[in-house]
Design an enzyme around this catalytic site. Structure first.
Site, mmCIF file in Angstrom:
data_model
loop_
_atom_site.group_PDB
_atom_site.id
_atom_site.type_symbol
_atom_site.label_atom_id
_atom_site.label_comp_id
_atom_site.label_asym_id
_atom_site.label_seq_id
_atom_site.Cartn_x
_atom_site.Cartn_y
_atom_site.Cartn_z
ATOM 1 N N LYS A 65 0.866 -1.179 0.000
ATOM 2 C CA LYS A 65 0.000 0.000 0.000
ATOM 3 C C LYS A 65 0.898 1.223 0.000
ATOM 4 O O LYS A 65 2.057 1.142 0.414
ATOM 5 C CB LYS A 65 -0.860 0.033 1.266
ATOM 6 C CG LYS A 65 -1.993 -0.949 1.250
ATOM 7 C CD LYS A 65 -2.915 -0.622 2.402
ATOM 8 C CE LYS A 65 -3.934 -1.716 2.619
ATOM 9 N NZ LYS A 65 -4.677 -1.500 3.855
ATOM 10 N N HIS A 115 1.722 6.628 3.023
ATOM 11 C CA HIS A 115 0.955 7.870 2.902
ATOM 12 C C HIS A 115 1.381 8.921 3.919
ATOM 13 O O HIS A 115 2.266 8.693 4.753
ATOM 14 C CB HIS A 115 -0.547 7.609 2.921
ATOM 15 C CG HIS A 115 -1.047 7.011 4.201
ATOM 16 N ND1 HIS A 115 -1.022 7.693 5.378
ATOM 17 C CD2 HIS A 115 -1.591 5.798 4.463
ATOM 18 C CE1 HIS A 115 -1.538 6.930 6.321
ATOM 19 N NE2 HIS A 115 -1.882 5.770 5.795
ATOM 20 N N HIS A 130 1.686 8.142 7.578
ATOM 21 C CA HIS A 130 2.908 7.421 7.944
ATOM 22 C C HIS A 130 4.092 8.374 7.995
ATOM 23 O O HIS A 130 5.006 8.199 8.788
ATOM 24 C CB HIS A 130 3.204 6.296 6.951
ATOM 25 C CG HIS A 130 2.182 5.210 6.952
ATOM 26 N ND1 HIS A 130 1.549 4.782 5.826
ATOM 27 C CD2 HIS A 130 1.675 4.475 7.977
ATOM 28 C CE1 HIS A 130 0.695 3.819 6.139
ATOM 29 N NE2 HIS A 130 0.743 3.625 7.444
HETATM 30 N N1 ARG Z 1 0.630 -0.364 10.031
HETATM 31 C C1 ARG Z 1 -0.262 0.386 10.848
HETATM 32 C C2 ARG Z 1 -0.982 1.424 10.008
HETATM 33 O O1 ARG Z 1 -0.558 1.745 8.936
HETATM 34 C C3 ARG Z 1 0.449 1.101 11.974
HETATM 35 C C4 ARG Z 1 1.120 0.197 12.970
HETATM 36 C C5 ARG Z 1 1.361 0.880 14.287
HETATM 37 N N2 ARG Z 1 2.021 0.069 15.229
HETATM 38 C C6 ARG Z 1 1.462 -0.947 15.927
HETATM 39 N N3 ARG Z 1 2.211 -1.634 16.738
HETATM 40 N N4 ARG Z 1 0.186 -1.208 15.807
HETATM 41 O O2 ARG Z 1 -2.004 1.922 10.418
#
Ligand code: ARG
Length: 572
Positions: A129, A132, A135
């Site tokens: 993905k 974005h 992030h």
């Molecule tokens: N990959 C997730 C997202 O894009 C964020 C992860 C954050 N960290 C965690 N340990 N949940 O929303």
């Protein structure tokens, strides 16, 4: 370094028998210097002492006045209503600050965090993905916190908890199986995979059977199926190559790249522990933990009805793993506030894992607001996403155009434009309290005169050019402190004195904007100083002192900006 607040709280505590630490927390720094350098609000003691604040102020003043005569660091104390206003010895301040500047290679460094472990989970984009703008914000906030904890002596572990697992991979695998040959995913992985994802997702909406096949694919992946694993690995590697382009531009570094998939073999233990607590319930074939009693209306799903795990289960396994392997004092999760519920749930469920309270108390969701682009909020499913790499490059390009106009003869324009363009985006992400939504507007973030990254860089460059013009650097031991007690110099000195305190405040609230605001204040204070005081002047002692103060300001601006992830150009 001399701690004026500590001197004041000691002084008062000796006379009124109230705990020094308690008093320390009450001391304020008045906005207007007419009210002294530090103020003690006596109404904080009104209840305890059963007296009116002005009465308390009078009594304390009488008791401490004689002592103050003996204390070099404090000049005098005055009463204003219920306040005691303390005036510090300005020359002591000047000498202290300059001395501190001279002896520290890295200004702000300390060891108050020694022996404490801080885990920071940030960035964490999702495989296949787009990386974005949310992030990006996580990456920027996480990195700033990382640097600030580190300079305060904490042992910091930065983790990129990649979203490399989950049901969406079941969908992608299916899409790839059906139409893989129609897309050139090697060439433009994220975009092509996104197209496949959008297409399969639409098909799933129309056809329940396809959706079920997709769900099964993920289950197969979890069970180690060869085809599914191979395809998944391919997605992962290609995506990481893309993400690295963004990380290279930002110069992001992580200590661990253990993403969600890393926990695939660590979840059975979580489920086992939860089962033993008797709190794991069956609900429509799924396994859930009900959190009603904890005031959370949505239960936490631990295992889906087809036996596959969830984002939450992986996070629980990660908590267990991080407690054991990093023995964390704090574990911070930097994500947008959209995940508020998720973190509330897993922090509650984590209490059932049998961990020491130290760990469950150390968990903290460091949430932040949305980034609102002129085009509105972006979503992956519809596929209308601005590529982050393009956004960063556009910023560099725009910075270059501005530089081209302002300073066409500048050397290394490319390099400077990169620092300014990236710095502008980073600063914008950190400028305001993190929970606020952020508006992304090119003209604002790149305004050299606004409260921006470029403004801080510009002020730094100005200090550099002053030093260059002077052509020499006086030694700290030769500076006459009397030459720096004017209003404008003092304003800078006080800010520099507060630097470490500001860093500590950042870690107390996990709020890097406290440092961003500070740097703006310091840059503004220097601009006033520069406009009001002639630096190159007749009085050589004055000139030396002002040159040295310029050097000190530059040094702190640079340290602070670097902590935020912003690089300083020498010219711009
Ligand atoms: N990959 C997730 C997202 O894009 C964020 C992860 C954050 N960290 C965690 N340990 N949940 O929303």
């Amino acid at each position: 370094m001399i701690n004026f607040k500590e001197i004041i709280s000691k002084l008062i505590s000796k006379k009124i028998e109230i705990n020094e630490e308690e008093l320390y927390t009450y001391i304020e720094t008045p906005k207007d210097t007419k009210n002294g350098d530090y103020a003690f609000p006596c109404f904080c003691l009104a209840k305890e002492l059963k007296k009116a604040p002005p009465v308390i102020a009078n009594e304390i003043k009488e008791k401490i006045e004689q002592d103050i005569e003996q204390i070099e660091e404090i000049e005098k104390v005055e009463i204003s209503g219920g306040y005691l206003n303390f005036y510090i010895n300005k020359e002591t301040l000047v000498t202290e600050v300059l001395n501190e500047i001279a002896k520290n290679e890295e200004y702000g460094k300390s060891n108050i965090g020694k022996g404490k472990n801080i885990v920071i989970d940030y960035s964490a984009p999702n495989i296949a993905k787009p990386f974005h703008i949310g992030h990006l914000r996580s990456t920027v906030i996480g990195a700033a916190l990382y640097n600030i904890y580190k300079i305060l002596g904490y042992n910091v572990i930065g983790i990129n908890h990649l979203g490399d697992y989950g049901t969406q991979f079941g969908k992608l695998i299916e899409g790839y199986k059906l139409w893989g040959n129609e897309y050139d995913i090697e060439k433009d992985p994220i975009n092509e995979l996104t197209k496949i994802y959008v297409r399969i997702n639409n098909l799933c909406k129309e056809d329940e059977n396809v959706l079920n096949v997709c769900r099964d694919n993920f289950k197969k992946l979890e069970d180690g199926d060869k085809y599914c694993t191979e395809v998944w690995e391919k997605f992962r590697n290609l995506s990481l190559q893309e993400f690295k382009k963004v990380y290279d531009l930002l110069e992001s570094k992580f200590d661990s790249w253990n993403g969600e998939a890393f926990y695939s073999d660590k979840m059975p233990e979580v489920i086992e522990i939860l089962e033993k607590t008797g709190k794991l319930q069956e609900s429509q074939g799924a396994k859930i933990i009900d959190l009603e009693e904890q005031g959370i209306n949505t239960p936490c799903i631990i295992e889906k009805s087809n036996g596959s795990t969830t984002y939450a289960t992986r996070d629980l396994a990660a908590i267990l793993y991080r407690a054991r392997n990093y023995d964390f004092d704090k574990a911070l999760y930097v994500t947008s506030y959209e995940q508020l519920l998720h973190f509330k749930q897993i922090f509650e469920v984590a209490k059932l894992l049998g961990l020491d309270e130290k760990y469950t108390k150390g968990l903290e969701h460091v949430s932040f607001g949305m980034v609102l682009l002129p085009t509105g909020k972006m979503s992956t499913r519809e596929g209308n996403v601005i590529k982050l790499e393009d956004l960063l490059n556009e910023s560099i390009q725009r910075a270059k155009e501005i530089i081209e106009q302002k300073n066409p003869n500048l050397e290394d324009k490319e390099e400077v434009a990169k620092k300014v363009g990236i710095g502008a985006i980073i600063f914008n992400d950190l400028a305001n309290s993190r929970v606020k939504d952020e508006i992304f507007d090119w003209d604002t973030i790149l305004n050299f005169q606004g409260e921006t990254g470029p403004y801080i860089q510009y002020t730094y460059v100005r200090t550099k050019s002053v030093l260059e013009k002077a052509g020499y650097m006086p030694e700290e031991k030769d500076i006459n402190p009397e030459k720096l007690i004017d209003e404008y110099s003092l304003q800078i000195l006080k800010l520099i004195y507060n630097f470490k305190d500001v860093l500590v405040q950042v870690t107390e609230k996990n709020e890097p904007s406290i440092l961003s605001r500070y740097l703006i204040d310091l840059a503004k204070a220097y601009s006033s100083f520069y406009n009001e005081n002639k630096i190159i002047c007749e009085d050589k002692q004055m000139q030396d002192a002002r040159i040295y103060l310029t050097y000190a300001t530059g040094k702190v601006l640079r340290s602070g900006a670097n902590l935020l992830g912003i690089k300083m150009p020498n010219k711009m």
